[in-house]
Design an enzyme around this catalytic site. Structure first.
Site, PDB file in Angstrom:
ATOM      1  N   ASN A 180      42.482  19.355  98.709  1.00 27.57           N
ATOM      2  CA  ASN A 180      43.353  18.875  99.782  1.00 27.57           C
ATOM      3  C   ASN A 180      44.341  19.958 100.031  1.00 27.57           C
ATOM      4  O   ASN A 180      44.732  19.885 101.369  1.00 27.57           O
ATOM      5  CB  ASN A 180      44.043  17.871  99.181  1.00 27.57           C
ATOM      6  CG  ASN A 180      44.825  18.088  97.773  1.00 27.57           C
ATOM      7  OD1 ASN A 180      44.679  18.940  97.227  1.00 27.57           O
ATOM      8  ND2 ASN A 180      45.929  17.403  97.679  1.00 27.57           N
TER       9      ASN A 180
ATOM     10  N   GLY B 185      43.917  19.432  90.164  1.00 23.65           N
ATOM     11  CA  GLY B 185      43.176  18.434  90.503  1.00 23.65           C
ATOM     12  C   GLY B 185      43.512  17.061  89.978  1.00 23.65           C
ATOM     13  O   GLY B 185      44.702  16.653  89.775  1.00 23.65           O
TER      14      GLY B 185
ATOM     15  N   GLY C 111      41.509  16.611  84.879  1.00 24.40           N
ATOM     16  CA  GLY C 111      42.316  17.610  83.881  1.00 24.40           C
ATOM     17  C   GLY C 111      42.240  17.369  82.579  1.00 24.40           C
ATOM     18  O   GLY C 111      42.372  18.273  81.543  1.00 24.40           O
TER      19      GLY C 111
ATOM     20  N   GLU D 126      48.135  20.814  86.995  1.00 19.43           N
ATOM     21  CA  GLU D 126      48.591  20.081  88.219  1.00 19.43           C
ATOM     22  C   GLU D 126      47.839  18.950  88.669  1.00 19.43           C
ATOM     23  O   GLU D 126      46.930  19.109  89.088  1.00 19.43           O
ATOM     24  CB  GLU D 126      48.981  21.019  89.244  1.00 19.43           C
ATOM     25  CG  GLU D 126      49.874  22.203  88.870  1.00 19.43           C
ATOM     26  CD  GLU D 126      51.246  21.803  88.667  1.00 19.43           C
ATOM     27  OE1 GLU D 126      51.763  20.822  89.196  1.00 19.43           O
ATOM     28  OE2 GLU D 126      52.180  22.651  88.405  1.00 19.43           O
TER      29      GLU D 126
ATOM     30  N   CYS E 137      49.011  15.068  96.087  1.00 17.86           N
ATOM     31  CA  CYS E 137      49.531  14.546  94.920  1.00 17.86           C
ATOM     32  C   CYS E 137      51.110  14.365  94.942  1.00 17.86           C
ATOM     33  O   CYS E 137      51.831  13.399  94.343  1.00 17.86           O
ATOM     34  CB  CYS E 137      49.555  15.784  93.911  1.00 17.86           C
ATOM     35  SG  CYS E 137      50.341  17.316  94.477  1.00 17.86           S
TER      36      CYS E 137
ATOM     37  N   GLU F 106      46.593   6.249  92.357  1.00 17.00           N
ATOM     38  CA  GLU F 106      46.726   6.903  93.287  1.00 17.00           C
ATOM     39  C   GLU F 106      45.743   6.780  94.386  1.00 17.00           C
ATOM     40  O   GLU F 106      44.403   6.967  94.002  1.00 17.00           O
ATOM     41  CB  GLU F 106      46.561   8.476  92.702  1.00 17.00           C
ATOM     42  CG  GLU F 106      46.591   9.813  93.698  1.00 17.00           C
ATOM     43  CD  GLU F 106      46.660  11.218  93.046  1.00 17.00           C
ATOM     44  OE1 GLU F 106      45.656  11.129  92.071  1.00 17.00           O
ATOM     45  OE2 GLU F 106      47.227  12.063  93.336  1.00 17.00           O
TER      46      GLU F 106
ATOM     47  N   GLU G 186      54.104  25.597  88.646  1.00 13.45           N
ATOM     48  CA  GLU G 186      53.911  26.688  89.583  1.00 13.45           C
ATOM     49  C   GLU G 186      55.032  26.915  90.360  1.00 13.45           C
ATOM     50  O   GLU G 186      55.890  26.362  90.171  1.00 13.45           O
ATOM     51  CB  GLU G 186      52.658  26.148  90.384  1.00 13.45           C
ATOM     52  CG  GLU G 186      51.301  25.887  89.563  1.00 13.45           C
ATOM     53  CD  GLU G 186      50.165  25.779  90.248  1.00 13.45           C
ATOM     54  OE1 GLU G 186      50.009  25.071  91.257  1.00 13.45           O
ATOM     55  OE2 GLU G 186      49.220  26.775  90.122  1.00 13.45           O
TER      56      GLU G 186
HETATM   57  P1  NAD Z   1      38.964  16.650  91.079  1.00 23.53           P
HETATM   58  O1  NAD Z   1      39.785  16.827  90.073  1.00 23.53           O
HETATM   59  O2  NAD Z   1      37.979  16.092  91.559  1.00 23.53           O
HETATM   60  O3  NAD Z   1      38.644  18.232  91.272  1.00 23.53           O
HETATM   61  C1  NAD Z   1      39.514  19.419  91.257  1.00 23.53           C
HETATM   62  C2  NAD Z   1      38.633  20.712  91.122  1.00 23.53           C
HETATM   63  O4  NAD Z   1      38.147  20.506  89.668  1.00 23.53           O
HETATM   64  C3  NAD Z   1      37.195  21.050  92.062  1.00 23.53           C
HETATM   65  O5  NAD Z   1      37.572  22.501  92.367  1.00 23.53           O
HETATM   66  C4  NAD Z   1      36.234  20.540  91.153  1.00 23.53           C
HETATM   67  O6  NAD Z   1      35.064  21.045  91.397  1.00 23.53           O
HETATM   68  C5  NAD Z   1      36.621  20.976  89.826  1.00 23.53           C
HETATM   69  N1  NAD Z   1      35.922  20.140  88.557  1.00 23.53           N
HETATM   70  C6  NAD Z   1      35.642  18.882  88.868  1.00 23.53           C
HETATM   71  N2  NAD Z   1      35.096  18.709  87.346  1.00 23.53           N
HETATM   72  C7  NAD Z   1      35.396  19.416  86.657  1.00 23.53           C
HETATM   73  C8  NAD Z   1      35.124  19.731  85.250  1.00 23.53           C
HETATM   74  N3  NAD Z   1      34.516  18.680  84.747  1.00 23.53           N
HETATM   75  N4  NAD Z   1      35.577  20.569  84.763  1.00 23.53           N
HETATM   76  C9  NAD Z   1      36.114  21.936  85.457  1.00 23.53           C
HETATM   77  N5  NAD Z   1      36.395  21.573  86.650  1.00 23.53           N
HETATM   78  C10 NAD Z   1      36.168  20.569  87.333  1.00 23.53           C
HETATM   79  O7  NAD Z   1      40.424  16.666  92.336  1.00 23.53           O
HETATM   80  P2  NAD Z   1      40.323  16.588  93.936  1.00 23.53           P
HETATM   81  O8  NAD Z   1      39.580  15.464  94.459  1.00 23.53           O
HETATM   82  O9  NAD Z   1      39.489  17.858  94.099  1.00 23.53           O
HETATM   83  O10 NAD Z   1      41.429  16.750  94.274  1.00 23.53           O
HETATM   84  C11 NAD Z   1      42.353  15.469  94.405  1.00 23.53           C
HETATM   85  C12 NAD Z   1      43.305  15.405  93.041  1.00 23.53           C
HETATM   86  O11 NAD Z   1      43.890  16.451  92.974  1.00 23.53           O
HETATM   87  C13 NAD Z   1      44.195  14.437  93.251  1.00 23.53           C
HETATM   88  O12 NAD Z   1      44.319  13.478  91.956  1.00 23.53           O
HETATM   89  C14 NAD Z   1      45.654  15.101  93.492  1.00 23.53           C
HETATM   90  O13 NAD Z   1      46.657  14.464  93.094  1.00 23.53           O
HETATM   91  C15 NAD Z   1      45.459  16.270  92.775  1.00 23.53           C
HETATM   92  N6  NAD Z   1      46.360  17.480  93.117  1.00 23.53           N
HETATM   93  C16 NAD Z   1      47.495  17.706  92.325  1.00 23.53           C
HETATM   94  C17 NAD Z   1      48.404  18.623  92.895  1.00 23.53           C
HETATM   95  C18 NAD Z   1      49.478  18.933  91.871  1.00 23.53           C
HETATM   96  O14 NAD Z   1      50.038  20.044  92.167  1.00 23.53           O
HETATM   97  N7  NAD Z   1      49.870  18.227  90.936  1.00 23.53           N
HETATM   98  C19 NAD Z   1      48.103  19.313  93.889  1.00 23.53           C
HETATM   99  C20 NAD Z   1      46.917  18.954  94.764  1.00 23.53           C
HETATM  100  C21 NAD Z   1      46.188  18.250  94.225  1.00 23.53           C
END
Ligand code: NAD
Length: 486
Positions: A156, A231, A236, A253, A287, A386, A466
């Site tokens: 995002n 993510g 996480g 995060e 997020c 969410e 961060e």
């Molecule tokens: P996601 O968790 O699906 O993926 C995030 C990253 O993790 C990607 O690069 C993905 O390829 C990788 N990934 C996926 N499975 C993994 C695993 N098993 N081990 C290690 N890495 C893995 O999230 P998304 O759909 O890309 O992003 C949206 C989410 O991110 C939302 O929940 C949002 O709230 C969160 N987000 C949080 C912040 C913050 O600062 N708190 C900022 C931006 C987005």
């Protein structure tokens, strides 16, 4: 590929160079049109291991961690200038790959440059303490680089998330293995090219396009000292588990379901204006989206009217049009998930106030109308989960205590805002809400996105911070030195 897109190397960047593709390239779609814009070859398993070895060698034997911090800072400043010089290319990539309206994408690129500028001058102001442990003992602490760090980013905010992680890691003297989301790797690949031209030694920055498998290897690998993940909360949790086997330092995060609390003495028009930016920025795919509006009962009618009027002012359309304020969702799959949440909310008795479907005039692409629900009880999934789309809810409350209870009725604790002209009450509530960030009577996005201030969450929104000097705490180890003076 639209003619204006910059020429890019569409493979992993390892040990100072883009590698030859090894494997099948994956097509990326423009979320606004469904057209293929580029195809990127993920890093192969072998390439990932090569990158880890390169980062380890660069950290253990190379100059970067030992370089005077002022000199490292000058290289970070050059990266900031490099981002600025390529800002139109980067903004176009964010726009075409991520569906971000170009005006916002330009702001994000400027924000990424600012992050590198900030950390260029940060490390010479972040040092240890002298601790008076005993008369004949000199005791002091040193800040040393954490080591090799894995950095995993979501789709995002691809460039900003990469900058938030890379800039403090580089400032601290770490070596990085950065894995962007497979949906939006393009701006990170261009960032790698920019960094390569700025004098960062080879092996210190490695970019590994690809998916979950690469992330899993990075989280588990014994030669990696720390992992910073942004993510979803679900992923996480699995990153934290995978990192536990080698006791990596972990920063997370994660998701958010943020509340915006509006008391009846607030400037309702300003709160509604600001709410739209806070909940619908990046099409709600944030997020920090403040999508749960808790509104004092006597203010529900005027707030709802003002909010719906503001929603009507959002302009959906091509992200390339500078007038567009609401772009498409990232993918057709994600569109279906958002629509599913909307249908479920309708079936559970929430009152649909606006939107709730695809715009009639935008048949291609993943567009969704800004959507608001009234009368949403805290038990509903819409209140708790969410949605990550342009969807918000209004929930009435009576008393200050009820507002605090409802705001805290969430597994998440990332962000929020309080609106009241009674500053004592606003600050009491701000202190009682269990979130890492909260804004009082202001533009929440501005207050939560300053590079100077820490960014992060309580509860299942994450661990660590961060930005600001806080990020440097993660990317350094603290060493205690004791000298016997007798
Ligand atoms: P996601 O968790 O699906 O993926 C995030 C990253 O993790 C990607 O690069 C993905 O390829 C990788 N990934 C996926 N499975 C993994 C695993 N098993 N081990 C290690 N890495 C893995 O999230 P998304 O759909 O890309 O992003 C949206 C989410 O991110 C939302 O929940 C949002 O709230 C969160 N987000 C949080 C912040 C913050 O600062 N708190 C900022 C931006 C987005």
């Amino acid at each position: 590929m639209p003619a204006a897109l910059p020429r890019l190397r569409l493979t992993a960047f390892i040990d100072g160079a883009f590698v030859e593709p090894a494997g099948t390239a994956e097509a990326l779609l423009n979320p606004a049109t469904g057209e293929v814009i580029a195809s990127v070859t993920p890093a192969s398993s072998e390439q990932v291991l090569t990158a880890i070895n390169a980062a380890r060698r660069a950290f253990d034997e190379g100059d970067w961690p030992r370089m005077p911090v002022f000199e490292r800072g000058q290289i970070l400043r050059a990266i900031a200038d490099g981002i600025t010089a390529r800002s139109e290319d980067l903004a176009l990539l964010e726009c075409v790959n991520g569906g971000k309206p170009i005006t916002g994408a330009r702001r994000e690129v400027a924000g990424a440059a600012r992050v590198f500028s900030y950390y260029a001058g940060a490390m010479d102001k972040f040092f240890g303490d002298t601790i008076p442990v005993a008369e004949n003992i000199l005791n002091f602490t040193l800040r040393e680089p954490l080591g090799v760090v894995a950095q995993i980013t979501p789709w995002n905010f691809p460039l900003l998330a990469a900058a938030w992680k890379l800039a403090p890691a580089l400032a601290a003297g770490c070596a990085s293995l950065l894995k962007p989301s497979p949906l939006t790797p393009l701006s990170t690949l261009l960032l790698a090219e920019i960094i390569a031209g700025c004098g960062v030694p080879k092996g210190i920055v490695n970019v590994l396009p690809g998916g979950a498998g690469i992330g899993q290897v990075l989280a588990e690998h014994p030669d990696i000292d720390g992992i910073s993940f942004t993510g979803s909360t679900a992923v996480g949790i699995s990153v934290m588990r995978a990192a536990a086997g080698t006791i990596k330092k972990v920063a997370l995060e994660l998701g958010g379901k943020n509340a915006c609390i509006v008391f009846d003495d607030a400037d309702i028009a300003k709160a509604a204006r600001s709410a739209v930016g806070a909940a619908f920025g990046n099409a709600g795919q944030s997020c920090s989206a403040r999508s749960r509006f808790l509104v004092q009962k006597s203010a529900v009618a005027p707030f709802t009217q003002a909010l719906v009027e503001e929603l009507g002012k959002l302009k959906l359309g091509s992200p390339l049009d500078p007038a567009t304020t609401l772009g498409p969702l990232i993918s057709a799959d994600h569109w279906n998930r958002v629509d599913h949440s909307v249908r479920a909310a309708q079936q559970s008795g929430a009152t649909l106030l606006a939107g709730g479907h695809r715009p009639d005039d935008l048949k291609s692409g993943n567009f969704y109308l800004p959507t608001a629900f009234g009368n949403v009880s805290p038990q509903l999934p819409l209140y708790q989960d969410e949605v990550f789309g342009p969807v918000c809810s209004i929930t009435p409350f009576d008393t200050e205590a009820e507002a605090i209870r409802e705001a805290n009725d969430s597994a998440y604790g990332l962000n929020g805002s309080v609106w009241s002209r009674d500053i004592g009450r606003a600050l009491r509530v701000a202190k009682s809400v269990r979130t890492g960030m909260i804004a009082v009577n202001g533009l929440p996005s501005a207050s939560s996105m300053s590079v100077f201030a820490p960014f992060g969450g309580y509860k299942r929104s994450g661990i660590g911070r961060e930005l600001g000097m806080s990020a440097l705490a993660f990317y350094t180890e603290e060493k205690t030195v004791t000298v016997d003076l007798s």
